[in-house]
Design an enzyme around this catalytic site. Sequence first.
Site, short mmCIF file in Angstrom:
data_model
loop_
_atom_site.label_atom_id
_atom_site.label_comp_id
_atom_site.label_asym_id
_atom_site.label_seq_id
_atom_site.Cartn_x
_atom_site.Cartn_y
_atom_site.Cartn_z
N SER A 151 0.83 -1.19 0.00
CA SER A 151 0.00 0.00 0.00
C SER A 151 0.88 1.25 0.00
O SER A 151 1.69 1.43 -0.90
CB SER A 151 -0.95 -0.04 1.20
OG SER A 151 -1.98 0.89 1.07
N HIS B 258 -6.72 -6.22 -1.14
CA HIS B 258 -6.00 -5.40 -0.17
C HIS B 258 -6.35 -5.78 1.26
O HIS B 258 -5.51 -5.77 2.15
CB HIS B 258 -6.36 -3.94 -0.40
CG HIS B 258 -5.34 -2.97 0.08
ND1 HIS B 258 -4.54 -2.24 -0.76
CD2 HIS B 258 -4.99 -2.60 1.33
CE1 HIS B 258 -3.74 -1.46 -0.06
NE2 HIS B 258 -4.00 -1.66 1.22
#
Length: 733
Positions: free
Chosen positions: A571, A689
């Site tokens: 990320s 994610h």
Amino acid sequence: MKRLCTMGTLLCSCGLLIAQSDEMSKPATAKIIHGREGITLPAPPAASTDPVTDDYFGTRIVDSYRWLEDAKSEPTRAFIDAENAYTSRYLQHARIRSQIVDDLDPLVNTTETGFPLERSGNYYFVRRVAGEGQFSIYVRHGWSAKDQRIIDPATLSRDPNTSVDVDDVSRDGLLIAYSVKEGGADERSIHFYNLKTHKTLEDELPSARYFGTVFAPNGASLYYARNNKDGTLLYQHVLGERVAHDKLVFGHEFRGEPLGASDLFSGEITDDGRYLVIEISRGVPPRRQDIVFRDLTKPGSPFDILVWGLDSRFSAIRASNGWFVRTDYKAPNGRILKADPGGILPDAWTTIVPESPDVIDDFSIVGSKLYVRRLKDVKTEITAYTLAGKPAGTIDFPGMGTASGIQGRSDQRYGFFSFESFIQPPTLYRFDTATAKREVFFQPKTPFDSSQYELSQVFYQSKDGTRIPMFIAGKKGLKRDGTERLLMTGYGGFDVSETPEWKPGYAWWLEQGGWFAEPNLRGGGEYGEHWHEQAMFEKKQNVFDDWFAAAEYLIAQKYTSPEHFAIRGRSNGGLLMGASITQRPELFSAVWCGYPLLDMLRYQKFKVGYYWTTEYGSAENEKQFPYLLKYSPYQNVKEGTAYPAIMFFTGDSDTRVDPLHARKMTALMQAASSSGRPILLHYSVSGGHSSGVSVEQQIQDGADELTFLWTESGAASGQHPARRSAAPSPDQP
């Protein structure tokens, strides 16, 4: 896709090369790609170029791989398939992978338990029993009773990546609101289970991005916040009614001020059941937090203001008929105030816990005591206070590590907390606020002997002289002669404090005889808001400089050498990996770049990227465009550079950071690198994610990552095999 034969190169007024030439669309050489441990591959799949030019305030930028932004197009899917096949070929040739899979399987398949939520003397929590693929929802009727499974995701879907979690439990303990999601997506659907009838209700909130679900005090309805690109809206759903009839409670605007797409909030009910509280975060991380509340004993009453319109962060707890607020307002390290509602500014509020040199990381009120969690040089300390602010003791922990805050309710005697570190799996305790005694609620039977390892902390200087802390872990007596592998991870952003935490993948690395390090980069919250602000917007380069200084320190102190240096980040940490690749490729041998932000000129246009303009800025702003261009990894790849081995890791179910970043960067890096080392794309069609993938996928993904990092940080001669251990651990993405 047609391959263009023009150079497609444009210069800005200062002469900076800012676009990729068509030549970069071709593999750097036609010769064999050489991985470590004797792995050889053909040249990576060729990706066509189709240059698109953007004009940023007179500076033209060419993007040769814009076509890869379309995830559903036939050329993009063909690219993904070709890259996955290429990555699979690498992994099939890696001798260590089968060992890693064998090692991870028994370790991951151990029982794990989440924090319990207590209602009416019952405890509700998630647990994954050894050998199962997902967490189920359990209830324990009383402290000494047996645990009972009530929601098993395996009965809901044949998809092994279907997961469940507890959202809330009604005050009488009879209704559970639980979420169901697929793979690693952030979106989830909300369902309701009746413990009295042992049936799931017909009510269902459809799959969406929810920011909170909480039952009304009487349990007949609930409040939920749902977010999309148009903003966040808080609704009330009456059980048994159609969702289409749900009442809008808060959203769109408040007292004439619009609530935009990046104004995020959810509803909470105070422990006394009297107030509905809404905390509004302006951006991610919030540059400003507002708090409003409604008296539920007065139906139809308007929302009142606790705090509004101040460029600071606030969070509130109601206890003993008072409002207690943590804030960095005129106190960057944080303080606790007793608030006076009614539009009175915080300057006039009563200070309960003053600011100190150690940042307040969290606070809670359990059993009528105030518990303040501070970070003292990134190590957790928890101090108890009376509600008047008088010290009432501290909580001791078994060594250097991270404790959660004390979780519970202000009207309950018992709370819960956990403790863990890089070398110690998390243990979950029940804590008696009356006696300060603790007892174990859950301790995993993890096959890892913590006594064989040591965790230390060092301090080093960054480029501008700033003193930066770093944690280092390794086997006791591990040599420091520059020949051992070292894995370093980092983040550096969004006010997130990176404290020592248990990650099985790190433990596996330590078991093999490698070093592990994590520096606490600016941009986090380790030293308060000033620490965060030093790496926002145009100061983002400080994060990268802190990171490079950490690497240089570890090399100078002979923990490792560039040949054996592996790094990982995901990320915002994936952006850190991108900067490592483009700014200091000579420092590192292997880079795992997970779910990354890499094209910083366009990130805000996709998924929820617009949330993060309060951290990075936006290239659509003329003043912010120049610094974003200067560090954006995608625009700073240089043809003919000897880049390290890289694995980009993402998947279709990432609904937070668009996978286009990894797709485009893979094509560009494969064309530009002159090192002849592997540059791979690991692209999952079911992972994403967020958490929620099955244990089996965790094992396979973790084995792929560790295989790559361990192999590509080994000796170039290929004569440095892993040392097999009895108790290695996986990394769970």
